[in-house]
Design a protein around this motif. Sequence first.
Motif, short mmCIF file in Angstrom:
data_model
loop_
_atom_site.label_atom_id
_atom_site.label_comp_id
_atom_site.label_asym_id
_atom_site.label_seq_id
_atom_site.Cartn_x
_atom_site.Cartn_y
_atom_site.Cartn_z
N THR A 494 0.86 -1.20 0.00
CA THR A 494 0.00 0.00 0.00
C THR A 494 0.88 1.23 0.00
O THR A 494 2.09 1.17 0.30
N LEU A 495 0.26 2.32 -0.32
CA LEU A 495 0.91 3.62 -0.16
C LEU A 495 -0.13 4.60 0.31
O LEU A 495 -1.34 4.36 0.20
N VAL A 496 0.28 5.75 0.81
CA VAL A 496 -0.63 6.76 1.35
C VAL A 496 -0.80 7.87 0.32
O VAL A 496 0.20 8.39 -0.20
N ALA A 497 -2.03 8.22 0.02
CA ALA A 497 -2.30 9.28 -0.95
C ALA A 497 -1.90 10.63 -0.37
O ALA A 497 -2.44 11.04 0.66
N TYR A 512 -9.47 8.22 -4.21
CA TYR A 512 -8.99 8.20 -2.82
C TYR A 512 -8.81 9.63 -2.34
O TYR A 512 -8.35 10.51 -3.09
N ALA A 513 -9.14 9.83 -1.07
CA ALA A 513 -8.95 11.14 -0.46
C ALA A 513 -7.52 11.26 0.06
O ALA A 513 -6.79 10.26 0.18
N ALA A 514 -7.11 12.49 0.35
CA ALA A 514 -5.76 12.71 0.88
C ALA A 514 -5.60 11.95 2.19
O ALA A 514 -6.48 11.97 3.07
N GLY A 515 -4.48 11.24 2.34
CA GLY A 515 -4.21 10.47 3.54
C GLY A 515 -4.77 9.07 3.54
O GLY A 515 -4.51 8.29 4.46
N ALA A 516 -5.55 8.72 2.51
CA ALA A 516 -6.15 7.39 2.45
C ALA A 516 -5.09 6.35 2.07
O ALA A 516 -4.10 6.65 1.41
N VAL A 518 -3.83 3.39 -0.08
CA VAL A 518 -4.07 2.99 -1.46
C VAL A 518 -3.40 1.64 -1.70
O VAL A 518 -2.17 1.52 -1.59
N PRO A 519 -4.18 0.59 -2.01
CA PRO A 519 -3.58 -0.72 -2.27
C PRO A 519 -2.91 -0.75 -3.65
O PRO A 519 -3.32 -0.05 -4.57
#
Length: 662
Positions: A494-497, A512-516, A518-519
């Motif tokens: 995963t990574l963070v948006a 995806y929202a900021a901070g969500a 992300v797979p």
Amino acid sequence: MSLINIGMSGLNASQFALNTTGNNISNSGTAGYNRQIVDYTQADSQFAGVGYVGQGVLVSDVSRVYDQFLSNQVNQAQTQYSQLNTYYQQISQVNNALGSSTTGLSASMSTFFTNLQTIVTAPNNSATRATVISSAQTLTSMFQSLSGTLSSLRASVNGNITQATTQINTYAKQIASLNDAILQAQGNGTHTMPNDLLDQRDQAVASLNAIVQTNVVKDTNGSYNVFVGNGQSLVSGNSAYQMTTVPSTSDPSQMTVAYVTGNGTKVAIPESSITGGSLAGLLSFRSGALTQAQNSLGQIAMSLAGTFNAQNQLGMDLYGQMGGNFFTVPNPTIIANTGNSNAATLNASITDASKVTASDYSVSFDGTTYTLTRQTDGAKWTAGAPATPSTPLNFQDAGGAAFGDGFSVTTSGMVAGDSFAIQPTRNAAQNIGVAITDPGKIALAAPILASTPSTNSGSLKVDQGSVDASYLSNVLSAPVNFTFSKDAVTGALTLVAPSPMTVTANGVTTSYAAGATVPYNAATGAKITMSGMTVNLSGTPSNGDTFTISPNTSGAVTDNRNGLALSALQNDTTKVGGTQSYATAYASLVSFVGSTTNTYKSTSAAQQTLLQQTQTAQQSNSGVNLDEEAANLIKYQQLYQANSKVIQTASTLFSTILQIVN
């Protein structure tokens, strides 16, 4: 009656016949002349006790051989031929201007993109960059030259229409004058027909039909009443009415035909009601092929300028600045109806040059609803009042679909009955130009650069990234970092948006929202889109691997990604009207003009053949046949000699009687 008088009557009759035959021969080359024949009638017989004895011959009339049906056929064929041939002569000029494959617009466009492809291989070469500017100037000059040729042709058509109405008025006065002269000639008590005047009048009608199709109604007194258009009276007895030209209410630069009423009022005649003749050919050419050629040429210019500018703005120039306009983008032409209120204004601006059509439009207001009409197919969109004068009208069709022809409209001050014409592309080719002179301002580099550090331990790969139009409202000013994490339990990557973004994987797009969180699926890879930037990922990252999207601060000199995108515009089939490339759109225009020219050439030739056939049929009946007239000369000469012999015989008999008496 004596034998001498009988002979004299025959002598006079043969003299009339000889004179008439001589007149036919003399006028064999006179336009509109109908051959004449002498009509004879037997003189009343005299009762002589044992029966009635003939008293000779009388000349009852000299009549012309004329067939109204054949004459009407010739006039009908002539008016159709004049229309077709005029259209052909006009469109041939357009075909000659657009048709060159070596010196025309197609060659200039090809040279421009060839030079552009050259600098893509060496983005920092100022000399090759200069050739792009030069070839762009040549290209825009060619657009302007072709547009100027078509504009001059439109002005010429206006002048020809005015000249045609002047000729119509001349023939109308001539027919009215001949009507009067014929009536006066018939009023001398002889009830004979003035053949020369009748021929002149029919010839004037034929000449008039070559300019505009007429409807001729013969009055009971023999006068011609001539009507044109929707029944407007052009000639009534010995009175002639006038036609003129006036500026069109919807486009004052365009002359339209008008009828002058008895009180001097000028009433415009709908173009659709003027059929036949050179005037109809001019009007149909102007509203048909000429308008389509001008609009299509302008559409190509508009699309080239707009789409090339849009792509250049997404790049970075040689100085590390975001690109600007490469071409000057023409604005739509707005024409106010001459009957509009003084406060009415309307503006149109291009929103997507690739969707602009080659049609003209009109906007009307009924006091509540604004109606936008596309002229080529009559499609309509309506809108209510805008929130503010600067707010574009929200035009929608009957099904609620938004107007999507590549431009928006703002208006203010319109009242019920006001209208405007919008010509998005009519003058675009004339007004296109090159906006830059500095070759360094050609934006060949991309403004962002995505990369992975050498310290990554996985097999993650990212492309260099690209941007779209939304990037321009949020230009990247600092690097954006992405870090992959592996879930300790599931092992999922995963990574963070860092900000709102979308991810497309295996054809499915997710927001995806900021901070969500992300797979990431290494098997399918992913396309990340954020703030107008797009980066494609592939491979399998390790826990802690990163990639970065940064401003391309060091690639202005060597990067050519936006240059490749600019070059690819040449073959993009969505840039003109959403369905064609620049080159194919121009090829379609040339093909349309060429095929239309050939169509009118063949139909004009066919109509000319039909005209010649009807003229031959008319001449076989009413024309002068010199062989026949030569034979008539011999016949009437012998008739004259025979009647002279009758008189001579009567004289001999009289002399014999005198000798007996003496």
